[in-house]
Design a protein around this motif. Structure first.
Motif, PDB file in Angstrom:
ATOM      1  N   GLU A   1     -32.850 -39.156 -27.331  1.00  0.00           N
ATOM      2  CA  GLU A   1     -31.636 -38.425 -27.666  1.00  0.00           C
ATOM      3  C   GLU A   1     -31.374 -37.351 -26.615  1.00  0.00           C
ATOM      4  O   GLU A   1     -32.313 -36.758 -26.101  1.00  0.00           O
ATOM      5  CB  GLU A   1     -31.816 -37.724 -29.023  1.00  0.00           C
ATOM      6  CG  GLU A   1     -31.140 -38.429 -30.166  1.00  0.00           C
ATOM      7  CD  GLU A   1     -31.205 -37.595 -31.446  1.00  0.00           C
ATOM      8  OE1 GLU A   1     -30.148 -37.347 -32.019  1.00  0.00           O
ATOM      9  OE2 GLU A   1     -32.316 -37.204 -31.839  1.00  0.00           O
ATOM     10  N   THR A   2     -30.120 -37.082 -26.338  1.00  0.00           N
ATOM     11  CA  THR A   2     -29.790 -35.921 -25.501  1.00  0.00           C
ATOM     12  C   THR A   2     -29.877 -34.675 -26.390  1.00  0.00           C
ATOM     13  O   THR A   2     -30.212 -34.762 -27.566  1.00  0.00           O
ATOM     14  CB  THR A   2     -28.357 -36.018 -24.966  1.00  0.00           C
ATOM     15  OG1 THR A   2     -27.470 -35.951 -26.092  1.00  0.00           O
ATOM     16  CG2 THR A   2     -28.118 -37.311 -24.202  1.00  0.00           C
ATOM     17  N   SER A   3     -29.499 -33.535 -25.840  1.00  0.00           N
ATOM     18  CA  SER A   3     -29.519 -32.284 -26.609  1.00  0.00           C
ATOM     19  C   SER A   3     -28.347 -32.195 -27.585  1.00  0.00           C
ATOM     20  O   SER A   3     -28.295 -31.276 -28.400  1.00  0.00           O
ATOM     21  CB  SER A   3     -29.481 -31.095 -25.646  1.00  0.00           C
ATOM     22  OG  SER A   3     -28.318 -31.181 -24.840  1.00  0.00           O
ATOM     23  N   LEU A   4     -27.398 -33.141 -27.523  1.00  0.00           N
ATOM     24  CA  LEU A   4     -26.163 -32.985 -28.304  1.00  0.00           C
ATOM     25  C   LEU A   4     -26.385 -32.886 -29.809  1.00  0.00           C
ATOM     26  O   LEU A   4     -25.866 -31.980 -30.460  1.00  0.00           O
ATOM     27  CB  LEU A   4     -25.184 -34.128 -27.978  1.00  0.00           C
ATOM     28  CG  LEU A   4     -23.825 -34.072 -28.689  1.00  0.00           C
ATOM     29  CD1 LEU A   4     -23.054 -32.798 -28.328  1.00  0.00           C
ATOM     30  CD2 LEU A   4     -22.979 -35.305 -28.352  1.00  0.00           C
ATOM     31  N   SER A   5     -27.167 -33.809 -30.383  1.00  0.00           N
ATOM     32  CA  SER A   5     -27.369 -33.818 -31.844  1.00  0.00           C
ATOM     33  C   SER A   5     -27.920 -32.497 -32.346  1.00  0.00           C
ATOM     34  O   SER A   5     -27.455 -31.949 -33.342  1.00  0.00           O
ATOM     35  CB  SER A   5     -28.329 -34.935 -32.243  1.00  0.00           C
ATOM     36  OG  SER A   5     -27.712 -36.174 -32.018  1.00  0.00           O
ATOM     37  N   THR A   6     -28.945 -32.002 -31.657  1.00  0.00           N
ATOM     38  CA  THR A   6     -29.565 -30.725 -32.059  1.00  0.00           C
ATOM     39  C   THR A   6     -28.545 -29.595 -31.996  1.00  0.00           C
ATOM     40  O   THR A   6     -28.453 -28.776 -32.915  1.00  0.00           O
ATOM     41  CB  THR A   6     -30.733 -30.390 -31.101  1.00  0.00           C
ATOM     42  OG1 THR A   6     -31.452 -31.585 -30.864  1.00  0.00           O
ATOM     43  CG2 THR A   6     -31.636 -29.338 -31.684  1.00  0.00           C
ATOM     44  N   GLN A   7     -27.781 -29.564 -30.924  1.00  0.00           N
ATOM     45  CA  GLN A   7     -26.781 -28.502 -30.752  1.00  0.00           C
ATOM     46  C   GLN A   7     -25.732 -28.558 -31.862  1.00  0.00           C
ATOM     47  O   GLN A   7     -25.312 -27.526 -32.386  1.00  0.00           O
ATOM     48  CB  GLN A   7     -26.085 -28.646 -29.394  1.00  0.00           C
ATOM     49  CG  GLN A   7     -27.011 -28.495 -28.197  1.00  0.00           C
ATOM     50  CD  GLN A   7     -27.341 -27.035 -27.908  1.00  0.00           C
ATOM     51  OE1 GLN A   7     -26.936 -26.132 -28.628  1.00  0.00           O
ATOM     52  NE2 GLN A   7     -28.090 -26.804 -26.839  1.00  0.00           N
TER      53      GLN A   7
END
Ligand code: VGL
Ligand code: ZN
Length: 257
Positions: free
Chosen positions: A178-184
């Motif tokens: 996963e990229t950082s997008l989901s967490t952000q």
């Protein structure tokens, strides 16, 4: 929310949790604006979409995106960047670096840009080959100079693994990382995602498909997208509609503010 002690008061921590994760989400949507891959190589560089089948001008996304950024109070703004190492699997000039699967429709010697090959597994991996593009730290990977980059915006880099391509801004094409997008998005309790950029039928399409699958209210701002292939763009549009996504134009968003 329960009055656990029966004293007319509810637990503060429980209330805070319910407010952030439930009530707020219903009474006040939290919006994210995601600008996908508005980078030089896709507009005037090596993967210039104006030379692809749909012959679209990527420069034309800049004006509607800037207008939205100037007038719409999105809760947060993200810019994704296709960000490949020099030995990336999607580059046509790297096709000889890796073994092809016997099922590949084209051999390494015959393969040309925009062909699809199958690399050897396990498991075998289908890959569309592109001209070398968006190499990390190169001019082609830079965001278009006229695109407004707002303060506090978050950049999300994708396609950094040399061996796996990444069209969606959420996941690589094999769903390994996963990229950082989901967490952000989760940290900000985002409920609604407004998506636009390049290429409509590749990275924008893959990103909105993942956003819908995760369960975000997902809105495609169509006049702020440009694509590679008209038939693929039409297929992308149908998929979004069939999965309950919304397709609108920037004027529709501007009219709400
Ligand atoms: C993209 C092709 C290859 C895109 C990225 O951003 O749509 N297309 N890499
Ligand atoms: Zn790429």
């Amino acid at each position: 929310v329960f009055d656990k002690n029966g004293d007319g008061y509810i637990d503060k921590e429980e209330f805070t949790f319910c407010w952030n994760h439930w009530i707020k989400v219903i009474v006040r949507p939290v919006s994210a604006f995601l600008v996908v891959d508005v980078q030089n190589d896709f507009i005037s560089g090596t993967l210039n979409i104006s030379k692809c089948n749909a012959q679209q001008d990527g420069n034309e996304v800049v004006e509607p995106i800037n207008a939205l950024l100037e007038s719409v109070p999105f809760d947060c703004v993200f810019y994704s960047l296709d960000w490949h190492p020099p030995d990336h699997v999607s580059f046509i000039d790297n096709v000889h670096m890796r073994e092809l699967d016997p099922s590949s429709p084209v051999s390494a010697d015959k393969a040309q840009a925009y062909d699809t090959v199958v690399f050897a597994g396990p498991p075998p991996m289908k890959q569309r080959l592109w001209p070398r593009h968006c190499v990390q730290d190169s001019w082609g990977a830079e965001i278009h100079k006229d695109l407004k980059v707002v303060d506090g915006a978050i950049k999300v880099y994708k396609g950094t693994n040399p061996d796996v391509d990444s069209y969606s801004v959420f996941w690589d094409n094999k769903k390994l990382t996963e990229t950082s997008l989901s967490t952000q998005l989760r940290m900000r309790a985002v409920t609604d995602i407004y998506i636009c950029g390049i290429a409509y039928d590749v990275c924008v399409g893959a990103t909105i498909a993942d956003a819908l699958a995760i369960g975000y209210r997902s809105v495609l701002i169509e006049n702020a997208c440009r694509g590679v292939d008209l038939a693929d763009m039409q297929r992308t549009k149908s998929t979004i509609i069939n999965n309950n996504g919304l397709i609108i134009n920037s004027e529709d968003v501007l009219a709400m503010v």
